[in-house]
Design an enzyme around this catalytic site. Structure first.
Site, PDB file in Angstrom:
ATOM      1  N   HIS A 159      -7.443  -4.700  10.036  1.00  0.00           N
ATOM      2  CA  HIS A 159      -7.079  -4.591   8.560  1.00  0.00           C
ATOM      3  C   HIS A 159      -5.955  -5.196   8.185  1.00  0.00           C
ATOM      4  CE1 HIS A 159      -5.228  -0.419   9.657  1.00  0.00           C
ATOM      5  NE2 HIS A 159      -4.218  -1.212   9.048  1.00  0.00           N
ATOM      6  N   GLU A 175      -9.861  -2.011   4.812  1.00  0.00           N
ATOM      7  CA  GLU A 175     -10.442  -1.634   6.174  1.00  0.00           C
ATOM      8  C   GLU A 175     -11.657  -2.659   6.330  1.00  0.00           C
ATOM      9  OE1 GLU A 175      -8.878  -0.181   8.349  1.00  0.00           O
ATOM     10  OE2 GLU A 175      -8.056   1.857   7.792  1.00  0.00           O
ATOM     11  N   ASN A 219      -7.897  -2.943  14.049  1.00  0.00           N
ATOM     12  CA  ASN A 219      -9.545  -3.291  13.625  1.00  0.00           C
ATOM     13  C   ASN A 219      -9.460  -4.343  12.771  1.00  0.00           C
ATOM     14  OD1 ASN A 219      -8.212  -2.022  11.225  1.00  0.00           O
ATOM     15  ND2 ASN A 219      -9.766  -0.548  11.165  1.00  0.00           N
ATOM     16  N   ASP A 272       0.956  -1.288   0.117  1.00  0.00           N
ATOM     17  CA  ASP A 272       0.274  -0.071  -0.042  1.00  0.00           C
ATOM     18  C   ASP A 272       0.636   1.077   0.131  1.00  0.00           C
ATOM     19  OD1 ASP A 272       0.950  -0.527   2.477  1.00  0.00           O
ATOM     20  OD2 ASP A 272      -1.172  -0.876   3.299  1.00  0.00           O
TER      21      ASP A 272
HETATM   22  C1  F6R Z   1       1.273  -1.381   6.033  1.00  0.00           C
HETATM   23  C2  F6R Z   1       0.091  -2.045   6.370  1.00  0.00           C
HETATM   24  C3  F6R Z   1      -0.901  -1.907   7.636  1.00  0.00           C
HETATM   25  C4  F6R Z   1      -0.305  -2.156   8.607  1.00  0.00           C
HETATM   26  C5  F6R Z   1      -1.086  -2.375   9.776  1.00  0.00           C
HETATM   27  C6  F6R Z   1      -0.207  -2.331  11.317  1.00  0.00           C
HETATM   28  O1  F6R Z   1       1.837  -1.594   4.813  1.00  0.00           O
HETATM   29  O2  F6R Z   1      -0.281  -2.637   5.320  1.00  0.00           O
HETATM   30  O3  F6R Z   1      -1.743  -2.932   7.360  1.00  0.00           O
HETATM   31  O4  F6R Z   1       0.431  -3.675   8.565  1.00  0.00           O
HETATM   32  O5  F6R Z   1      -1.668  -0.814   9.985  1.00  0.00           O
HETATM   33  O6  F6R Z   1       0.653  -1.252  11.357  1.00  0.00           O
HETATM   34  P1  F6R Z   1       1.760  -1.281  12.329  1.00  0.00           P
HETATM   35  O7  F6R Z   1       2.578  -2.353  12.289  1.00  0.00           O
HETATM   36  O8  F6R Z   1       2.471   0.124  12.612  1.00  0.00           O
HETATM   37  O9  F6R Z   1       0.811  -1.547  14.122  1.00  0.00           O
END
Ligand code: F6R
Length: 250
Positions: free
Chosen positions: A138, A143, A136, A67
């Protein structure tokens, strides 16, 4: 799903790096699907260390990131392109032209998403997809919603995601409200998936993803339908999982 419970973040990172390094050693020209955020930082650090000891080489690896924030250029310090350069690409021998991240400044989001899907297909899909998980549930920036979105798409970030990610920006107002994300199809079509989860604040979502219904309201729950998922988590992240059957402690 294979579940490894690690004592802490450091042990988790080492275990996750082992899975990636095994993949690269077994198939030196593999396609790695990569993630950003705090969960994989230690994993990348470990890989960089092993690369420095000449234990592995990324010279023939190709990478596709999950992403990118919509509206940020790759030179913005909070962009995911910048993150990848800083934490991995600038420190190993992966060829710059073999690293792909969605273009957050593309003129047309729809065309960029279609291009990214074609790109992943032209690479033959992903061999190993590394994922973190949001509080959440994701994965990528898929999401919670009413249906699983299959292709790469533009998404409105959930308020909880903006809240979680504001720590990387000077203020909450600066967090982009939209992102481009790989969809569920290419994540689920990866031959192998490595999910890294750390911390008490993910424990509830992780327990639900592992034991509750498979639902787009908790996107990570779909991973239970994939035949080859390795979950590497720390104790805190697994602290709400009641059924410990099959959990391997490392
Ligand atoms: C990032 C991504 C997100 C993160 C998720 C957890 O490329 O795809 O899904 O893996 O938001 O983020 P952290 O690791 O910062 O808690």
């Amino acid at each position: 799903m294979r579940i490894y419970e690690c004592a802490d973040y450091r042990a988790m990172s080492r275990q996750a790096a082992n899975v990636i390094s095994a993949q690269v050693i077994m198939k030196p020209d593999c396609v790695l699907g990569l993630a950003t955020g705090s969960s994989p930082v230690g994993t990348y650090e470990q890989l960089v260390e092993w690369y420095g000891k000449k234990d592995l080489s990324f010279a023939r690896v190709k990478s596709v990131n999950l992403d990118e924030y919509w509206g940020l250029s790759g030179t913005h310090p909070q962009s995911y392109r910048y993150f990848m350069q800083e934490h991995l690409f600038d420190h190993v021998d992966i060829l710059p032209e073999n690293t792909y991240v969605p273009n957050g400044l593309a003129e047309d989001a729809g065309a960029e998403c279609a291009r990214y899907d074609r790109l992943i297909e032209s690479l033959g899909g992903v061999d190993l997809q590394l994922l973190g998980m949001g509080r959440n549930g994701h994965i990528g920036f898929n999401e919670p919603g009413d249906c699983f979105e299959l292709g790469t798409h533009i998404i409105e970030l959930a308020p909880s995601t903006i809240d979680a990610n504001k720590r990387f920006f000077a203020s909450e107002d600066e967090v982009p409200r939209q992102a481009l994300t790989m969809g569920i199809r290419h994540i689920m079509q990866a031959k192998k998936i490595l999910l890294v989860v750390s911390g008490e604040d993910k424990a509830d979502a992780l327990a639900k993803a592992l034991t509750g219904p498979v639902t787009p309201k908790l996107p990570a729950s779909i991973l239970r339908l994939h035949p080859d998922v390795v979950l590497v988590a720390d104790k805190a992240a697994l602290s709400r999982l009641d059924n410990r059957e099959g959990v391997m402690t490392v």
